[in-house]
Design a protein around this motif. Sequence first.
Motif, PDB file in Angstrom:
ATOM      1  N   LEU A  56      -3.788   9.945   2.098  1.00 23.55           N
ATOM      2  CA  LEU A  56      -3.616   9.477   0.739  1.00 23.55           C
ATOM      3  C   LEU A  56      -4.379   8.212   0.498  1.00 23.55           C
ATOM      4  O   LEU A  56      -4.915   7.998  -0.566  1.00 23.55           O
ATOM      5  CB  LEU A  56      -2.136   9.245   0.458  1.00 23.55           C
TER       6      LEU A  56
ATOM      7  N   LYS B 101       0.858  -1.175   0.000  1.00 25.34           N
ATOM      8  CA  LYS B 101       0.000   0.000   0.000  1.00 25.34           C
ATOM      9  C   LYS B 101       0.890   1.218   0.000  1.00 25.34           C
ATOM     10  O   LYS B 101       1.956   1.211   0.605  1.00 25.34           O
ATOM     11  CB  LYS B 101      -0.866  -0.027   1.259  1.00 25.34           C
ATOM     12  N   ALA B 102       0.431   2.250  -0.660  1.00 18.76           N
ATOM     13  CA  ALA B 102       1.210   3.485  -0.681  1.00 18.76           C
ATOM     14  C   ALA B 102       0.828   4.346   0.504  1.00 18.76           C
ATOM     15  O   ALA B 102      -0.342   4.404   0.879  1.00 18.76           O
ATOM     16  CB  ALA B 102       0.948   4.248  -1.975  1.00 18.76           C
ATOM     17  N   ASN B 103       1.788   5.003   1.083  1.00 17.72           N
ATOM     18  CA  ASN B 103       1.439   5.961   2.121  1.00 17.72           C
ATOM     19  C   ASN B 103       1.282   7.334   1.476  1.00 17.72           C
ATOM     20  O   ASN B 103       1.288   7.460   0.257  1.00 17.72           O
ATOM     21  CB  ASN B 103       2.476   5.958   3.238  1.00 17.72           C
ATOM     22  N   TYR B 104       1.156   8.336   2.315  1.00 15.99           N
ATOM     23  CA  TYR B 104       0.839   9.648   1.770  1.00 15.99           C
ATOM     24  C   TYR B 104       1.967  10.208   0.914  1.00 15.99           C
ATOM     25  O   TYR B 104       1.790  11.158   0.180  1.00 15.99           O
ATOM     26  CB  TYR B 104       0.535  10.621   2.911  1.00 15.99           C
ATOM     27  N   MET B 105       3.143   9.614   1.030  1.00 13.48           N
ATOM     28  CA  MET B 105       4.267  10.089   0.226  1.00 13.48           C
ATOM     29  C   MET B 105       4.352   9.337  -1.097  1.00 13.48           C
ATOM     30  O   MET B 105       5.339   9.427  -1.796  1.00 13.48           O
ATOM     31  CB  MET B 105       5.570   9.880   0.988  1.00 13.48           C
TER      32      MET B 105
ATOM     33  N   LEU C 135       4.861  17.878   6.751  1.00  8.63           N
ATOM     34  CA  LEU C 135       4.410  17.405   5.453  1.00  8.63           C
ATOM     35  C   LEU C 135       5.237  18.052   4.358  1.00  8.63           C
ATOM     36  O   LEU C 135       5.356  19.254   4.278  1.00  8.63           O
ATOM     37  CB  LEU C 135       2.939  17.769   5.260  1.00  8.63           C
TER      38      LEU C 135
ATOM     39  N   ARG D 279       2.323  10.763  14.906  1.00  2.00           N
ATOM     40  CA  ARG D 279       2.880  11.703  13.958  1.00  2.00           C
ATOM     41  C   ARG D 279       2.258  13.094  14.055  1.00  2.00           C
ATOM     42  O   ARG D 279       1.948  13.732  13.067  1.00  2.00           O
ATOM     43  CB  ARG D 279       2.748  11.188  12.546  1.00  2.00           C
TER      44      ARG D 279
ATOM     45  N   ALA E 145      -2.231  13.015   7.396  1.00  2.00           N
ATOM     46  CA  ALA E 145      -1.204  12.017   7.151  1.00  2.00           C
ATOM     47  C   ALA E 145      -1.703  10.779   6.422  1.00  2.00           C
ATOM     48  O   ALA E 145      -1.139  10.380   5.421  1.00  2.00           O
ATOM     49  CB  ALA E 145      -0.544  11.645   8.457  1.00  2.00           C
TER      50      ALA E 145
END
Lengths: 360, 835
Positions: B539, A306-310, B558, B553, B536
């Motif tokens: 996404l 899964k991708a994180n927010y980055m 960010l 966090r 956070a």
Amino acid sequence: MFVARSIAADHKDLIHDVSFDFHGRRMATCSSDQSVKVWDKSENGDWHCTASWKTHSGSVWRVTWAHPEFGQVLASCSFDRTAAVWEEIVGESNDKLRGQSHWVKRTTLVDSRTSVTDVKFAPKHMGLMLATCSADGIVRIYEAPDVMNLSQWSLQHEISCKLSCSCISWNPSSSRAHSPMIAVGSDDSSPNAMAKVQIFEYNENTRKYAKAETLMTVTDPVHDIAFAPNLGRSFHILAIATKDVRIFTLKPVRKELTSSGGPTKFEIHIVAQFDNHNSQVWRVSWNITGTVLASSGDDGCVRLWKANYMDNWKCTGILKGNGSPVNGNSQQGNSNPSLGSNIPNLQNSLNGSSSGRKHS
Amino acid sequence: MEKMSRVTTALGGSALTGRTMHCHLDAPANAISVCRDAAQVVVAGRSIFKIYAIEDEQFVEKLNLRVGRKPSLNLSCADVVWHQMDENLLATAATNGVVVTWNLGRPARNKQDQLFTEHKRTVNKVCFHPTEAHVLLSGSQDGFMKCFDLRRKDSVSTFSGQSESVRDVQFSIRDYFTFASTFENGNVQLWDIRRPDRCERMFTAHNGPVFCCDWHPEDRCGAARGGSGRVARMGAGEGCLRTCTAEGGPSPERRPLSVSWTSRRGWLATGGRDKMVKVWDVSTHRAKEVHCVQTIASVARVKWRPECRHHLATCSMMVDHNIYVWDVRRPFVPAAMFAEHRDATTGIAWRHPHDPSFLLSGSKDSTLCQHLFRDASQPVERANPEGLCYGLFGDLAFAAKESLVAAEPGRKPCAGDRRHPIFFKRKPDPAEPFVGLASSALSVFEMEPGSGSMSWFADTAERYALAGRPLAELCDHNARVARDLGRNQVAQTWTMLRIIYCSPGLAPATSLNHSVGKGSSCGLPLMNSFNLKDMAPGLGSETRLDRSKGDTRSDTVLLDSSATLITNEDNEETEGSDVPADYLLGDVEGEDDELYLLDAEHAHQEEPEYVLPQEAFPLRHEIVDTPPGPEHLQDKADSPHVSGSEADAASLAPMDSSFSLLSVSHALYDSRLPPDFFSALVCDMLRFYAEQGDVQMAVSVLIVLGERVRKDIDEQTQEHWYTSYIDLLQRFCLWNVSNQVVKLSTSRAISCLNQASTTLHVNCSHCKRPMSSRGWVCDRCHRCASMCAVCHHVVKGLFVWCQGCSHGGHLQHIMKWLEGSSHCPAGCGHLCEYS
């Protein structure tokens, strides 16, 4: 958070493919024992085999569901060089009383001279179409001009890939901006065969499929390939199972910039590459929103990515094929051994990932 | 094809060497046979009859037996066999029915020895006795089998297959007197060579012609491995055969016969047009099928592999040009495959009876091949051992080869696994009779309900309000829904939208009091961290990630550019004005409803103005039995209430496109930015959600905001979002929501979706004839057609009827009726079927 439910499949040889239907309530399995089984989910969540029949005279490699708008329709492909389309027959019969349903063969597609290694229905908005690929390197696209008549299929396109094909995937995007696209993977093991993933796109002007891209970096045999469900994205995500798991994004370059009529140009980036299976990766599958990728490999595990927010892809869980739990999170330094619990710890996935570095 | 690997196999004194190679013949081959020295092979065909020496690197033509000026039909060979005792003795079967023997020891150029012209039609097969030097057997299309003694001019005995064509004859290796013959009608007969009057045994082996058979060669190996010995009824036989071959002298090379055998020695493999190879145990009284191999084409030849008791090689006479080697215990997947030939393979032979690695083959493509077993492609190895599929609700179906799943943890250690050793139990599978047989374990990993499965999607879709209320209410409602489901970022977004687009004066004071009074979990000082926390996980659309965030966090910085947009937006709201910021935080609890009652009353009076424009919808009189929608409102609907407050807020300094929102937002907000100012941001936000796979949010916001943002997003993208979302809704069977979305969409391509195929063809329940005109009354019998069969009232609303008898009624009534009876409630006797 996962509960493993083991099913006595009773196939007499290896199962090569599992496939859920559109609504996730039916499941089809196919096996080297030349049969396909259909499983229906009961109220209490148990899976019951409601049909099992001999479909081919060779190993059945793949089975796939058509959109339910076309009826309860399955397609299978086999080592016996054919692909077949099956339809469930409704009606009162003894079968029904026993909780069994009846499937009839609607057509056999016999154009291939070698093993047919994959079969996939096209996205619904394209009509009733299916694509097959075979070990002699030809992708064939069939269409049923009359959706009510499943026994009439015409061969619309033959695309030569020059390499023994192992898997195909339609781009599921329903956007008018994205022309029909199909990705083909090859498991050719000859040393001089180079790039193993080719992407073909339909050209409205020539009415033919033309090669749009070749992923030059994928040089090892590819066992599975899957476009993520598009769901309104402007770009495409492609997962590839080869000796590792790879995730690519394909961003279409604006049409105005390219010469009109030519194939769409793409900006291709590899966004993730994982060798955690330590050996061949056999299958990749996306969840319906295209946010989580599951992969399975020779280590007998399913790993979730899964991708994180980055946009940094991480392992968020490991599932052991026999139902025994494996603690997830093998990626991160902060181990959280919780053996014995039945929970691959999905929540740990983002812990300690703040030092996000991009995979490339 | 030219693989350079070379194999040497030692067999007692002699050693076989060679590699995978092929040579071109002048003409298509029909059959091949190997000399017993394993160094020569004879190839016979319609216009070829040659002997090749098998050398290490190549085939070398040694002798052309097809001599003479004019070609004779006698030389058109259907089959050829090389005697396994005598290197000089060959026999061919000609297509004109002639059986010819050849003596390579003859000094003349023409090696032809004997000519038997007894068969009327093509001879399909010739076979030498394995131990007897002069006994030859032939089987012909004319239905007869003949046994020849090569010292006599004509046949010794004739066996009649009862007018069915003979496809194959094979002497048993186990039993001196027995031979098997196969027929075009699917039968296999076992004969005693001493009794030509009738066969010993006959059984139906295949559906359709049986093209070939082969006895298991185990006792050629000499050793009776592992089987329990059994004494054969043997001994008196030799004399009998000698009576058949009366004038002949004793054969020079008679071998002592083995008198014990393993159970396998009575095995006969047969192959037929029905694409099957069957292995029969004929040592018992009744022939018993012990194995059945399913091949993909009709089986033309079958040959047991030497030294591998369960392996046999097959080839097909058409369609399939490959040669397969099967392990009969794994009847579905070939153990090896040779794909060198370009046309049908017609003859296969293992080069040496004790060497399993060399296979020779001849083909219609005019080539002769030597295949090395280790160069074979192995379909088993390439076959995919796993299947994996993601289900709708996040459940995973996974099928894997059992050996992979049950492997010991140390097998292929990987970093993760080493750190967390895995313990499994290997469950013994009683259904696994052989080690070689593979099976898969199938399991479904199910998400526990509420633990991050896709149920949030369905819940959200059902609970969201998209139209019919003032914008502020819609936003608040949706924010509450999102928060209930633990999707804080989404909730935050809805709240922001409310603040952006609705007059700030709508509820500020009350909500301030409200949040302070309740002491809600987030105080003002925590504002920043709170926002960041929500951002956070943003996404992903998966809410389960959110929960772990709070403690870890809060101080994350960010950096990601795509997230920054939203963050700025957040900050802008929170820093810009205390009042809406507090409101933002306080909007958690259900008490809000009370607070809104004030507004709600007020809003109710104006509600028509909030109805989203419906001008995209043509009239639907014929579909729905209700008066058409309030079209008279449409004009007003184009200028919704909020636009009023927008208008008076529109006094603004010109905006510099490069300014920082963060730094100046306080001032800007105070002076009441027009909502238009944000529309670019909002559009970016919608795109952001769409790119993240949360098309639900994109579409919902698009619908709720309506004209406010629609113009800023191109039509094609909107359509894409709509189709994607509708497809998702239909996957979850949320038909009502899906239809609502279709209705509320403004894109023409979408809104026409529920205009298509809306016609139902029904029959009148009285006269059973199709209703032609619309309306409730049947033209023919002039009675109301939609009477409920249970309560006999006219049905308005949901009408359900049986397609078989046309009777039906109120959905509830029919359902109730069917609980008690499966017959039609109208009493017509029909067994109604509702699905």
